[in-house]
Write a protein that holds these residues in place. Structure first.
Motif, short mmCIF file in Angstrom:
data_model
loop_
_atom_site.label_atom_id
_atom_site.label_comp_id
_atom_site.label_asym_id
_atom_site.label_seq_id
_atom_site.Cartn_x
_atom_site.Cartn_y
_atom_site.Cartn_z
N ALA A 15 0.81 -1.22 0.00
CA ALA A 15 0.00 0.00 0.00
C ALA A 15 0.84 1.27 0.00
O ALA A 15 1.87 1.34 0.66
N SER A 16 0.34 2.28 -0.70
CA SER A 16 1.02 3.59 -0.72
C SER A 16 0.87 4.30 0.63
O SER A 16 1.76 5.00 1.06
N ASP A 17 -0.28 4.12 1.28
CA ASP A 17 -0.54 4.68 2.60
C ASP A 17 -1.07 3.55 3.46
O ASP A 17 -2.26 3.21 3.40
N PHE A 18 -0.20 2.95 4.25
CA PHE A 18 -0.55 1.76 5.01
C PHE A 18 -1.73 1.99 5.94
O PHE A 18 -2.66 1.17 5.99
N GLU A 19 -1.74 3.09 6.67
CA GLU A 19 -2.80 3.34 7.64
C GLU A 19 -4.17 3.47 6.97
O GLU A 19 -5.17 2.92 7.45
N VAL A 20 -4.23 4.17 5.85
CA VAL A 20 -5.48 4.32 5.11
C VAL A 20 -5.94 2.96 4.58
O VAL A 20 -7.11 2.60 4.69
N SER A 21 -5.03 2.20 4.01
CA SER A 21 -5.38 0.88 3.47
C SER A 21 -5.76 -0.10 4.57
O SER A 21 -6.68 -0.90 4.40
N GLU A 22 -5.08 -0.03 5.71
CA GLU A 22 -5.44 -0.91 6.81
C GLU A 22 -6.86 -0.63 7.29
O GLU A 22 -7.64 -1.55 7.53
N ALA A 23 -7.22 0.64 7.41
CA ALA A 23 -8.58 0.99 7.81
C ALA A 23 -9.59 0.48 6.78
O ALA A 23 -10.65 -0.05 7.14
N PHE A 24 -9.27 0.63 5.49
CA PHE A 24 -10.16 0.14 4.43
C PHE A 24 -10.35 -1.37 4.52
O PHE A 24 -11.48 -1.86 4.55
N TYR A 25 -9.25 -2.13 4.52
CA TYR A 25 -9.36 -3.59 4.52
C TYR A 25 -10.00 -4.13 5.79
O TYR A 25 -10.78 -5.08 5.75
N THR A 26 -9.70 -3.51 6.93
CA THR A 26 -10.31 -3.96 8.18
C THR A 26 -11.82 -3.78 8.12
O THR A 26 -12.58 -4.69 8.48
N ALA A 27 -12.28 -2.63 7.63
CA ALA A 27 -13.73 -2.38 7.51
C ALA A 27 -14.36 -3.27 6.45
O ALA A 27 -15.42 -3.86 6.67
N ALA A 28 -13.74 -3.38 5.29
CA ALA A 28 -14.32 -4.13 4.17
C ALA A 28 -14.39 -5.63 4.45
O ALA A 28 -15.38 -6.28 4.09
N LEU A 29 -13.36 -6.18 5.06
CA LEU A 29 -13.31 -7.63 5.25
C LEU A 29 -14.03 -8.10 6.51
O LEU A 29 -14.40 -9.28 6.60
N GLY A 30 -14.28 -7.21 7.45
CA GLY A 30 -14.99 -7.58 8.67
C GLY A 30 -16.33 -8.27 8.42
O GLY A 30 -16.61 -9.30 9.03
N PRO A 31 -17.19 -7.72 7.54
CA PRO A 31 -18.48 -8.37 7.27
C PRO A 31 -18.35 -9.77 6.67
O PRO A 31 -19.31 -10.53 6.66
N LEU A 32 -17.17 -10.10 6.16
CA LEU A 32 -16.94 -11.42 5.57
C LEU A 32 -16.34 -12.39 6.58
O LEU A 32 -16.02 -13.53 6.25
N GLY A 33 -16.16 -11.92 7.83
CA GLY A 33 -15.59 -12.77 8.87
C GLY A 33 -14.08 -12.85 8.82
O GLY A 33 -13.48 -13.73 9.44
N ILE A 34 -13.45 -11.94 8.09
CA ILE A 34 -12.00 -11.93 7.96
C ILE A 34 -11.45 -10.84 8.87
O ILE A 34 -11.88 -9.69 8.80
N THR A 35 -10.49 -11.21 9.72
CA THR A 35 -9.96 -10.27 10.71
C THR A 35 -8.43 -10.22 10.63
O THR A 35 -7.79 -11.05 9.97
N ILE A 36 -7.86 -9.26 11.34
CA ILE A 36 -6.39 -9.19 11.44
C ILE A 36 -5.95 -10.28 12.42
O ILE A 36 -6.33 -10.27 13.59
N GLY A 37 -5.16 -11.19 11.93
CA GLY A 37 -4.63 -12.26 12.77
C GLY A 37 -3.25 -11.96 13.27
O GLY A 37 -2.80 -12.54 14.27
N TYR A 38 -2.56 -11.07 12.58
CA TYR A 38 -1.19 -10.70 12.96
C TYR A 38 -0.99 -9.25 12.55
O TYR A 38 -1.42 -8.83 11.48
#
Length: 130
Positions: A15-38
């Motif tokens: 990612a070009s901006d890790f914090e922005v992308s982390e917020a995006f992926y965390t929000a987007a993948l949460g409804p699919l049951g996918i979480t940060i494991g590490y």
């Protein structure tokens, strides 16, 4: 020889901006049951809490040329509702809608597509046999 559960073990997105992308992926993948494991400085590894593969590794790009662009990643969704929630959450977290949730008869699936902050095509797909 025994076949693996999935032929993909993990994918890496830089990612070009890790914090922005982390917020995006965390929000987007949460409804699919996918979480940060590490998580470590500049790295977030997403997976299903029941198993750690396949996974998505989100990493800070060290230089502009290393940013992942133009990739299409489709995540499995357990229901149409999960696809709808993915689309809403991803859009609210800085993604831009490519295709709102709808049936795609040619794929026998219900899908939604959103661009991540770097323009990658991120999809949630619920397969439906008709």
């Amino acid at each position: 020889m025994e076949a693996p559960l999935s032929f993909i073990h993990h994918l890496g997105v830089f990612a070009s901006d890790f914090e922005v992308s982390e917020a995006f992926y965390t929000a987007a993948l949460g409804p699919l049951g996918i979480t940060i494991g590490y998580r470590a400085d500049g790295v977030a590894e997403y997976w299903d809490p029941e198993r750690d593969t396949p996974s998505l590794s989100l990493e800070r790009a060290e230089e502009a040329a290393a940013v992942t662009r133009g990739v299409h990643i489709a995540f499995a969704a357990g229901s149409r509702d999960a696809v709808d929630r993915f689309h809403a959450a991803a859009s609210a977290a800085g993604g831009s809608s490519r295709h709102a949730p709808r049936p795609w008869k040619e794929y026998r699936a219900y899908c939604a597509f959103v661009s991540d902050p770097d323009g990658n095509n991120i999809e949630a797909v619920h397969k439906e046999i008709s």
